[in-house]
Design an enzyme around this catalytic site. Structure first.
Site, PDB file in Angstrom:
ATOM      1  CB  CYS A  19      -0.921   0.003   1.226  1.00 39.94           C
ATOM      2  SG  CYS A  19      -0.026   0.049   2.810  1.00 39.94           S
ATOM      3  CD  GLU A  74      -6.223  -4.607   3.475  1.00 40.51           C
ATOM      4  OE1 GLU A  74      -6.152  -3.935   4.513  1.00 40.51           O
ATOM      5  OE2 GLU A  74      -5.197  -5.009   2.879  1.00 40.51           O
ATOM      6  NE  ARG A 115      -5.898  -2.371   8.947  1.00 38.30           N
ATOM      7  CZ  ARG A 115      -4.618  -2.168   9.246  1.00 38.30           C
ATOM      8  NH1 ARG A 115      -4.292  -1.590  10.390  1.00 38.30           N
ATOM      9  NH2 ARG A 115      -3.667  -2.555   8.421  1.00 38.30           N
ATOM     10  NE  ARG A 120      -5.407  -0.415   5.561  1.00 39.08           N
ATOM     11  CZ  ARG A 120      -5.065   0.618   6.329  1.00 39.08           C
ATOM     12  NH1 ARG A 120      -5.871   1.679   6.402  1.00 39.08           N
ATOM     13  NH2 ARG A 120      -3.934   0.609   7.003  1.00 39.08           N
TER      14      ARG A 120
END
Length: 422
Positions: A91, A130, A174, A176
């Protein structure tokens, strides 16, 4: 079953029997996401990562099927046929915390295309992807849209959503992006589960409230451990004393008293929480009347790993530019891969790092590795070996929270099994 074996139950992740769905895990990391898929009943057949310590940790915890390699050089015929291919390509190029070079990042910017390449060539029944929310920002949205279109053209019904994992039971804020594709010939489309009601969402206290402080792992505050006891105290079981340590250690600890038949059972004596205490005396730090408290006995966490130490480095100007602490009854800030950027422990409470010069007490410590794993909903049976550096342990705590892999994995498996029943 011992308490440390029950950590997954705090999140409702009861280990399920094999569901008949096979999986390949690309960009596998150390197995944080795979832990959830494994508990959900997936048969993970193949995994790959480019870091040896991650591969070793994966094989240690998930199953001996991860290899060390570069996905750019990985040919599709080298991968076993699997029902599902999962992966969260690196990422860093798309994170708001990085340089934001996206696909122009020479080191990692092309890896999303290689994930797509393998999906297109292998044609699994489904894929699970993801990545960071930064993929949806202005600088990277064109790449994300292109990737989703490529998956559609490769023959998949793709569902994607920006999800705050706290809304699905993870004790962490979080956000995502998740994208799940199902091959079009199966006539199924994945629908993401609805968020939990806020009263059912979890907090820092629920995740780590039962863990002993790393600064007092083996002894409770008070007089503490005497200098002559320190080398031997960890070898004494709860309810035991000096007679329970190896003979050579007995000799070192007792000295001449060992040969004279001396050494009362009060030496190196540990209390046991299931028994009454011994008589309390007016001199509690004497050598012959020890009542040592072992927090591992207190909390029932005899074999808990990766809780003994934590990152103790400096605070960067960037770190001190905003609040870094959440309180016990709140979800944590995001657990990131860089130790120096981790959130702060909830004690001392209400500590604003931006005003640290005004406090008379030291700042809170950062979370330990085990606390990070708990906040990622990783079961306690998952651990890092002593040969993995602390920095690398923190780095590999990041990934798909185990609970999300478990929940979404169960729903995906259900859809795939429906297609077989027709």
């Amino acid at each position: 079953m011992k308490k440390q074996d029950l950590s997954e139950y705090r999140w409702g992740m009861i280990e399920l029997p094999l569901n008949g769905v096979t999986m390949t895990d690309l960009f596998s990391g150390a197995g944080v996401g795979a832990s959830g898929f494994k508990l959900a009943g997936y048969d993970i057949q193949f995994a790959i990562d480019n870091q040896k310590y991650a591969v070793n940790t994966y094989n240690q915890n998930i199953g001996n099927h991860a290899i060390l390699g570069d996905i750019r050089k990985l040919k599709s015929e080298e991968i076993p046929d699997s029902d599902v291919i999962s992966g969260g390509f690196p990422c860093t190029p798309f994170s708001v915390a990085g340089k934001g070079e996206g696909t122009n990042d020479k080191e990692k910017g092309d890896l999303g295309y290689h994930f797509y390449r393998i999906i297109k060539e292998k044609q699994p029944k489904a894929f699970f992807m993801e990545n960071v929310a930064g993929l949806l920002t202005k600088n990277h949205k064109a790449f994300f849209d292109e990737l989703m279109k490529l998956f559609e053209e490769a023959g998949y019904n793709v569902s994607w959503k920006l999800i705050n994992t706290w809304e699905h039971g993870v004790p962490q804020l979080r956000k995502r992006v998740f994208a799940i594709g199902i091959r079009k010939d199966l006539n199924k489309t994945f629908v993401f589960p609805e968020p939990l009601p806020e009263e059912q969402r979890t907090t820092i206290r629920q995740a780590i409230g039962d863990l002993p402080d790393p600064n007092g792992m083996n002894n409770h505050k008070g007089y503490g451990i005497r200098n002559d006891e320190a080398p031997f105290v960890d070898k004494v079981p709860p309810g035991g004393n000096w007679r329970d340590i190896p003979e050579e250690d007995q000799k070192k600890f007792l000295g001449k008293a060992y040969y004279s038949g001396g050494g009362r059972t009060g030496f190196l004596r540990k209390v046991k929480f299931d028994n009454p205490a011994w008589t309390l005396t007016s001199c509690m730090n004497g050598k012959n009347n020890a009542q040592i408290v072992d927090n591992r006995d207190k909390y029932g966490l005899y074999d808990i790993k990766n809780q003994e130490e934590y990152y103790k480095g400096d605070y960067s100007p960037r770190y001190k530019s905003r609040n870094r602490q959440k309180q016990w009854d709140e979800p944590s800030f995001t657990i990131v891969s860089q130790a120096r950027q981790l959130p702060l422990y909830p004690e001392p409470a209400n500590y604003d790092i931006r005003e640290m010069d005004k406090y008379e007490v030291a700042p809170p410590r950062r979370f330990t590795v085990r606390e990070c794993l708990r906040l990622q909903t990783v079961p306690d049976w998952f651990y890092f070996g002593e040969d993995v550096s602390l920095a690398h342990q923190y780095e590999r705590c990041s990934g798909i929270p185990s609970l999300i892999a478990y929940q979404f994995g169960i729903e995906l498996a259900r859809l795939l099994k429906e297609t077989e029943a027709k």
